[in-house]
Design a protein around this motif. Structure first.
Motif: not given
Length: 186
Positions: A87-98, A100-106, A108-114, A147-148
């Motif tokens: 279920g999380f296969i596409t969300f790990y890369p999403a959290v990595i990209v978020a 790298l783009v926006g830092g820790m809080w971005t 963590l937000l991507a992790m929660a939404c994912s 993700c944290t």
């Protein structure tokens, strides 16, 4: 798992090539940067360690949501054969990209939404937030902890890069001052 490892390697490769970031109070690097002169540096886009970035929290929130929604769409369109497995296969890369783009809080937000999207759409029973079996709870917990860690490491990378950029700037300024005093003494 090989695809996930490939995403981790891709993210690590991206971190090798640092973009130029200005320091908050960088000393002038040349005579053309002294007060009264026309700046010669191009305009920099804000990033996580850029001083103007925290004022643009709406951009970071938008980036996190866009990246997560793109990961969910990718999962729905291209990977429907997986069903409720991975279920999380596409969300790990999403959290990595978020991260790298926006830092820790971005990140963590991507992790929660994912986690919310994966829990509702891809963890049994589908369409519910509660009533999961222990294996699903474990998968959700591992995703959250991993993700944290990813977001924390991305933030540490941003801070280290900002310190390195500052050190380079200070070294250039000191070298120019030293070169200038040697010319005067000679």
């Amino acid at each position: 798992s090989q695809a996930l490892a490939g995403c981790y390697l891709f993210a690590a490769a991206l971190s090798i090539f640092p973009p130029d970031r200005p320091r908050k109070s960088a000393p002038p690097q040349s005579a053309s940067e002294l007060p009264g002169s026309v700046p010669q540096t191009p305009i920099q886009l804000p990033t996580a360690s850029h001083p103007g970035w925290p004022a643009r929290a709406s951009l970071r929130i938008g980036a996190a949501l866009t990246i997560v929604l793109a990961a969910a769409a990718l999962r729905m369109v291209f990977l429907p054969a997986l069903g409720t497995r991975a279920g999380f296969i596409t969300f790990y890369p999403a959290v990595i990209v978020a991260s790298l783009v926006g830092g820790m809080w971005t990140g963590l937000l991507a992790m929660a939404c994912s986690a919310i999207l994966a829990d509702y759409f891809w963890l049994e029973p589908v369409g519910q937030f509660f009533g999961k079996n222990p294996g699903e709870w474990l998968a959700l917990g591992v995703f959250t902890v991993t993700c944290t860690l990813i977001a924390s490491l991305a933030e540490a990378m941003h801070r280290a890069r900002a310190r390195a950029d500052g050190a380079v700037s200070d070294a250039r300024f000191a070298a120019e001052r030293f070169a200038g005093t040697r010319r005067v003494d000679a």
